[in-house]
Motif scaffolding. Structure first.
Motif, PDB file in Angstrom:
ATOM      1  N   GLU A  22      58.897  14.971  63.073  1.00  0.00           N
ATOM      2  CA  GLU A  22      58.050  13.878  62.605  1.00  0.00           C
ATOM      3  C   GLU A  22      56.578  14.277  62.648  1.00  0.00           C
ATOM      4  OE1 GLU A  22      60.590  13.602  64.705  1.00  0.00           O
ATOM      5  OE2 GLU A  22      61.947  12.184  63.733  1.00  0.00           O
ATOM      6  N   VAL A  23      56.188  14.954  63.719  1.00  0.00           N
ATOM      7  CA  VAL A  23      54.808  15.431  63.821  1.00  0.00           C
ATOM      8  C   VAL A  23      54.521  16.427  62.700  1.00  0.00           C
ATOM      9  CG1 VAL A  23      53.172  16.746  65.229  1.00  0.00           C
ATOM     10  CG2 VAL A  23      54.661  15.048  66.289  1.00  0.00           C
ATOM     11  N   ALA A  24      55.438  17.351  62.462  1.00  0.00           N
ATOM     12  CA  ALA A  24      55.249  18.346  61.407  1.00  0.00           C
ATOM     13  C   ALA A  24      55.148  17.672  60.043  1.00  0.00           C
ATOM     14  CB  ALA A  24      56.393  19.358  61.423  1.00  0.00           C
ATOM     15  N   SER A  25      55.921  16.630  59.830  1.00  0.00           N
ATOM     16  CA  SER A  25      55.875  15.891  58.567  1.00  0.00           C
ATOM     17  C   SER A  25      54.514  15.229  58.371  1.00  0.00           C
ATOM     18  CB  SER A  25      56.988  14.846  58.539  1.00  0.00           C
ATOM     19  OG  SER A  25      56.919  14.085  57.362  1.00  0.00           O
ATOM     20  N   GLU A  26      53.991  14.598  59.419  1.00  0.00           N
ATOM     21  CA  GLU A  26      52.655  13.983  59.347  1.00  0.00           C
ATOM     22  C   GLU A  26      51.586  15.051  59.124  1.00  0.00           C
ATOM     23  OE1 GLU A  26      51.589  10.751  59.194  1.00  0.00           O
ATOM     24  OE2 GLU A  26      53.737  10.426  58.932  1.00  0.00           O
ATOM     25  N   ALA A  27      51.710  16.159  59.841  1.00  0.00           N
ATOM     26  CA  ALA A  27      50.743  17.247  59.696  1.00  0.00           C
ATOM     27  C   ALA A  27      50.763  17.793  58.270  1.00  0.00           C
ATOM     28  CB  ALA A  27      51.049  18.362  60.689  1.00  0.00           C
ATOM     29  N   LYS A  28      51.944  17.914  57.708  1.00  0.00           N
ATOM     30  CA  LYS A  28      52.074  18.425  56.340  1.00  0.00           C
ATOM     31  C   LYS A  28      51.379  17.494  55.344  1.00  0.00           C
ATOM     32  CE  LYS A  28      55.431  19.855  52.893  1.00  0.00           C
ATOM     33  NZ  LYS A  28      56.852  19.971  52.560  1.00  0.00           N
ATOM     34  N   LYS A  29      51.527  16.180  55.532  1.00  0.00           N
ATOM     35  CA  LYS A  29      50.876  15.211  54.634  1.00  0.00           C
ATOM     36  C   LYS A  29      49.358  15.350  54.682  1.00  0.00           C
ATOM     37  CE  LYS A  29      54.499  11.757  55.194  1.00  0.00           C
ATOM     38  NZ  LYS A  29      54.822  10.470  55.823  1.00  0.00           N
ATOM     39  N   VAL A  30      48.819  15.419  55.891  1.00  0.00           N
ATOM     40  CA  VAL A  30      47.372  15.560  56.050  1.00  0.00           C
ATOM     41  C   VAL A  30      46.909  16.903  55.493  1.00  0.00           C
ATOM     42  CG1 VAL A  30      45.466  15.611  57.708  1.00  0.00           C
ATOM     43  CG2 VAL A  30      47.366  14.019  58.047  1.00  0.00           C
ATOM     44  N   LEU A  31      47.668  17.952  55.772  1.00  0.00           N
ATOM     45  CA  LEU A  31      47.346  19.285  55.280  1.00  0.00           C
ATOM     46  C   LEU A  31      47.278  19.301  53.749  1.00  0.00           C
ATOM     47  CD1 LEU A  31      46.913  22.328  55.734  1.00  0.00           C
ATOM     48  CD2 LEU A  31      49.410  22.560  55.900  1.00  0.00           C
ATOM     49  N   GLU A  32      48.227  18.647  53.104  1.00  0.00           N
ATOM     50  CA  GLU A  32      48.228  18.601  51.635  1.00  0.00           C
ATOM     51  C   GLU A  32      46.990  17.893  51.095  1.00  0.00           C
ATOM     52  OE1 GLU A  32      52.061  16.862  50.825  1.00  0.00           O
ATOM     53  OE2 GLU A  32      53.081  18.810  50.997  1.00  0.00           O
ATOM     54  N   ILE A  33      46.560  16.834  51.768  1.00  0.00           N
ATOM     55  CA  ILE A  33      45.346  16.121  51.356  1.00  0.00           C
ATOM     56  C   ILE A  33      44.130  17.034  51.488  1.00  0.00           C
ATOM     57  CG2 ILE A  33      43.756  14.251  51.991  1.00  0.00           C
ATOM     58  CD1 ILE A  33      46.349  12.650  52.806  1.00  0.00           C
ATOM     59  N   PHE A  34      44.009  17.727  52.610  1.00  0.00           N
ATOM     60  CA  PHE A  34      42.873  18.629  52.823  1.00  0.00           C
ATOM     61  C   PHE A  34      42.894  19.776  51.821  1.00  0.00           C
ATOM     62  CE2 PHE A  34      41.832  16.231  56.460  1.00  0.00           C
ATOM     63  CZ  PHE A  34      40.583  16.632  56.911  1.00  0.00           C
ATOM     64  N   ARG A  35      44.081  20.303  51.526  1.00  0.00           N
ATOM     65  CA  ARG A  35      44.169  21.381  50.538  1.00  0.00           C
ATOM     66  C   ARG A  35      43.761  20.882  49.156  1.00  0.00           C
ATOM     67  NH1 ARG A  35      49.779  24.180  52.734  1.00  0.00           N
ATOM     68  NH2 ARG A  35      48.742  25.614  54.192  1.00  0.00           N
ATOM     69  N   LYS A  36      44.227  19.708  48.794  1.00  0.00           N
ATOM     70  CA  LYS A  36      43.909  19.143  47.481  1.00  0.00           C
ATOM     71  C   LYS A  36      42.401  18.925  47.332  1.00  0.00           C
ATOM     72  CE  LYS A  36      45.166  15.421  44.349  1.00  0.00           C
ATOM     73  NZ  LYS A  36      45.984  14.230  44.142  1.00  0.00           N
ATOM     74  N   LYS A  37      41.755  18.475  48.406  1.00  0.00           N
ATOM     75  CA  LYS A  37      40.311  18.222  48.383  1.00  0.00           C
ATOM     76  C   LYS A  37      39.495  19.478  48.678  1.00  0.00           C
ATOM     77  CE  LYS A  37      40.561  13.342  49.497  1.00  0.00           C
ATOM     78  NZ  LYS A  37      40.083  12.269  50.378  1.00  0.00           N
ATOM     79  N   ARG A  38      40.180  20.590  48.912  1.00  0.00           N
ATOM     80  CA  ARG A  38      39.542  21.881  49.211  1.00  0.00           C
ATOM     81  C   ARG A  38      38.607  21.797  50.416  1.00  0.00           C
ATOM     82  NH1 ARG A  38      38.991  25.140  43.647  1.00  0.00           N
ATOM     83  NH2 ARG A  38      40.994  24.487  42.838  1.00  0.00           N
ATOM     84  N   ARG A  39      39.104  21.117  51.441  1.00  0.00           N
ATOM     85  CA  ARG A  39      38.363  20.990  52.695  1.00  0.00           C
ATOM     86  C   ARG A  39      38.775  22.121  53.637  1.00  0.00           C
ATOM     87  NH1 ARG A  39      37.389  15.099  53.114  1.00  0.00           N
ATOM     88  NH2 ARG A  39      36.035  14.764  51.327  1.00  0.00           N
ATOM     89  N   THR A  40      37.998  22.305  54.656  1.00  0.00           N
ATOM     90  CA  THR A  40      38.249  23.368  55.630  1.00  0.00           C
ATOM     91  C   THR A  40      39.500  23.064  56.452  1.00  0.00           C
ATOM     92  OG1 THR A  40      35.879  23.795  55.772  1.00  0.00           O
ATOM     93  CG2 THR A  40      37.250  24.620  57.584  1.00  0.00           C
ATOM     94  N   ILE A  41      40.346  24.072  56.597  1.00  0.00           N
ATOM     95  CA  ILE A  41      41.587  23.950  57.367  1.00  0.00           C
ATOM     96  C   ILE A  41      41.600  25.070  58.401  1.00  0.00           C
ATOM     97  CG2 ILE A  41      44.106  24.071  57.278  1.00  0.00           C
ATOM     98  CD1 ILE A  41      43.719  23.069  54.276  1.00  0.00           C
ATOM     99  N   ILE A  42      41.860  24.662  59.653  1.00  0.00           N
ATOM    100  CA  ILE A  42      41.897  25.630  60.749  1.00  0.00           C
ATOM    101  C   ILE A  42      43.214  25.460  61.495  1.00  0.00           C
ATOM    102  CG2 ILE A  42      40.769  26.451  62.851  1.00  0.00           C
ATOM    103  CD1 ILE A  42      38.218  24.937  61.737  1.00  0.00           C
ATOM    104  N   HIS A  43      43.995  26.512  61.540  1.00  0.00           N
ATOM    105  CA  HIS A  43      45.249  26.530  62.281  1.00  0.00           C
ATOM    106  C   HIS A  43      44.959  27.118  63.655  1.00  0.00           C
ATOM    107  CE1 HIS A  43      47.656  25.863  58.588  1.00  0.00           C
ATOM    108  NE2 HIS A  43      46.633  26.492  58.033  1.00  0.00           N
ATOM    109  N   ILE A  44      45.338  26.394  64.686  1.00  0.00           N
ATOM    110  CA  ILE A  44      45.174  26.884  66.048  1.00  0.00           C
ATOM    111  C   ILE A  44      46.549  27.328  66.539  1.00  0.00           C
ATOM    112  CG2 ILE A  44      44.443  26.351  68.400  1.00  0.00           C
ATOM    113  CD1 ILE A  44      42.121  26.185  66.429  1.00  0.00           C
ATOM    114  N   GLN A  45      46.648  28.580  66.911  1.00  0.00           N
ATOM    115  CA  GLN A  45      47.923  29.168  67.344  1.00  0.00           C
ATOM    116  C   GLN A  45      47.812  29.608  68.800  1.00  0.00           C
ATOM    117  OE1 GLN A  45      48.919  32.858  65.379  1.00  0.00           O
ATOM    118  NE2 GLN A  45      51.103  32.509  65.671  1.00  0.00           N
TER     119      GLN A  45
END
Length: 149
Positions: free
Chosen positions: A32-55
């Motif tokens: 469920e968390v991954a699903s929510e993260a994916k939705k937000v990630l898609e919005i940021f990608r579509k808007k070409r905003r900065t995305i930072i993955h913390i590993q």
């Protein structure tokens, strides 16, 4: 002259294979968390905003999970970084400790952070608190993975 807009970034914290089925620390609600993260990630990608993955990569020799080079330490497929997206490796629950996250955010004039991650009490909480202390505007995405299966 004052800027008319502020720059935003998405921080995806520790969404790694060890938290999913057959992982070393499987969490109830991780999908469920991954699903929510994916939705937000898609919005940021579509808007070409900065995305930072913390590993998170473990540094202790007796670590049970997030071991460098293992499948479990890899970022989960649903939110895997695309070319050009930043990946910052950490080995502390707080994403600002012993990383270049703060410098990266300041150098890129980021003022607003949207954060989604797997563990409220271990990774999200210290990262959110530090971000607020450093003056960032923070939005934590609602999520529910908090207990080990």
């Amino acid at each position: 002259m004052k800027r008319k807009y502020t720059k935003s970034a998405l921080l995806l914290l520790d969404i790694q294979n060890d938290y999913f089925y057959k992982g070393k620390m499987e969490f109830q609600g991780s999908y469920e968390v991954a699903s929510e993260a994916k939705k937000v990630l898609e919005i940021f990608r579509k808007k070409r905003r900065t995305i930072i993955h913390i590993q998170h990569i473990a540094v202790h020799k007796n670590a049970s999970h997030f071991i460098s080079g293992t499948y479990g330490a890899e970022i989960y497929e649903e939110v895997r970084p695309m070319e050009g997206e930043t990946v910052i490796t950490k080995n502390n629950p707080n994403s600002f400790i012993q990383t270049d996250l703060y410098d990266y955010l300041k150098n890129n004039q980021i003022e607003n952070l949207t954060i989604v991650g797997m563990m409220d009490n271990m990774a999200n909480d210290p990262t959110v608190r530090t971000a607020k202390d450093l003056g960032f505007n923070v939005q934590l995405v609602e999520r529910k993975a908090t207990s080990i299966v």
